[in-house]
Design an enzyme around this catalytic site. Structure first.
Site, short mmCIF file in Angstrom:
data_model
loop_
_atom_site.label_atom_id
_atom_site.label_comp_id
_atom_site.label_asym_id
_atom_site.label_seq_id
_atom_site.Cartn_x
_atom_site.Cartn_y
_atom_site.Cartn_z
N ASP A 1 -4.46 62.79 101.40
CA ASP A 1 -5.65 62.17 100.84
C ASP A 1 -6.63 63.26 100.40
O ASP A 1 -6.64 64.36 100.97
CB ASP A 1 -6.29 61.26 101.90
N ASP B 1 -10.52 62.95 99.50
CA ASP B 1 -11.88 62.96 100.03
C ASP B 1 -11.91 62.72 101.53
O ASP B 1 -11.44 61.70 102.02
CB ASP B 1 -12.73 61.90 99.32
#
Length: 199
Positions: free
Chosen positions: A9, A11
């Site tokens: 991922d 952020d």
């Protein structure tokens, strides 16, 4: 020949979370992130970033601004010796107000499945690493093993079998420790093709 991958991922996992940011100057890697990806790359994993970016659909920024940010992220990683096999961004808004969900926005597994199809990835040998349970669910639904960074970003804690991470760690460095340990030192080194993808 299929290969193993680590899906990460963006952020809050790879870079510090600045909501709806498209300014490359604000990109800052999380603690231990670069070193973790360097270790995983040396071990032979194909590295992918998979990220929900609803700001495009919500009108907060356009696709060109997002592409500039993602290219800046790729460049920063390349400068540190980390080459991504792919970078996938879902630009759809969350399902609400009668809108049907898309198949790529996490917790859906679409971005991981597309990457697997396009890059000959064995999802059963692969990993998804994120900072919220939607990342975990996307990984599990794709057939991956999952690692969740317990850094306080999950706020809802809607638990189910699909939303239970295989491992919980403090940062990407510890995630790399887990992955390499579980896989007995890593996957065979395979060449990867650098591409930029979108949904």
């Amino acid at each position: 020949m299929t290969r193993a991958a680590v899906f990460v991922d963006k952020d809050g996992t790879l870079i510090e979370n600045v909501p709806y940011n498209v300014d490359p100057a604000l990109l800052a890697f999380t603690r231990g992130a670069v070193e973790a990806l360097q270790r995983l790359a040396r071990a032979g994993y194909a590295l992918f970033v998979v990220t929900n970016q609803p700001g495009v659909a919500l009108g907060l920024f356009d696709r060109a601004a997002l592409d500039r940010l993602l290219q800046a992220l790729r460049t920063l990683l390349n400068e540190r010796g980390v080459e991504l096999a792919g970078l996938y961004a879902c630009t759809h808004r969350p399902a609400s107000h009668g809108l049907a969900p898309c198949t790529c926005r996490k917790p859906a597994p679409g971005m991981l499945q597309r990457a697997a199809d396009e890059h000959d990835i064995d999802l059963g040998r692969s990993w998804m690493v994120g900072d919220i349970l939607d990342d975990v669910e996307a990984g599990r639904r794709a057939g991956c093993r999952t690692v969740m960074l317990d850094v306080g970003h999950e706020t809802e804690w809607r638990l189910s079998d699909q939303r239970l991470p295989h491992f919980g760690v403090a940062d990407l460095a510890e995630a790399a420790d887990v992955i390499l340990s579980e896989d007995g030192g890593g996957a065979p080194i395979q060449p990867v093709k650098a591409v930029h993808d979108e949904c």
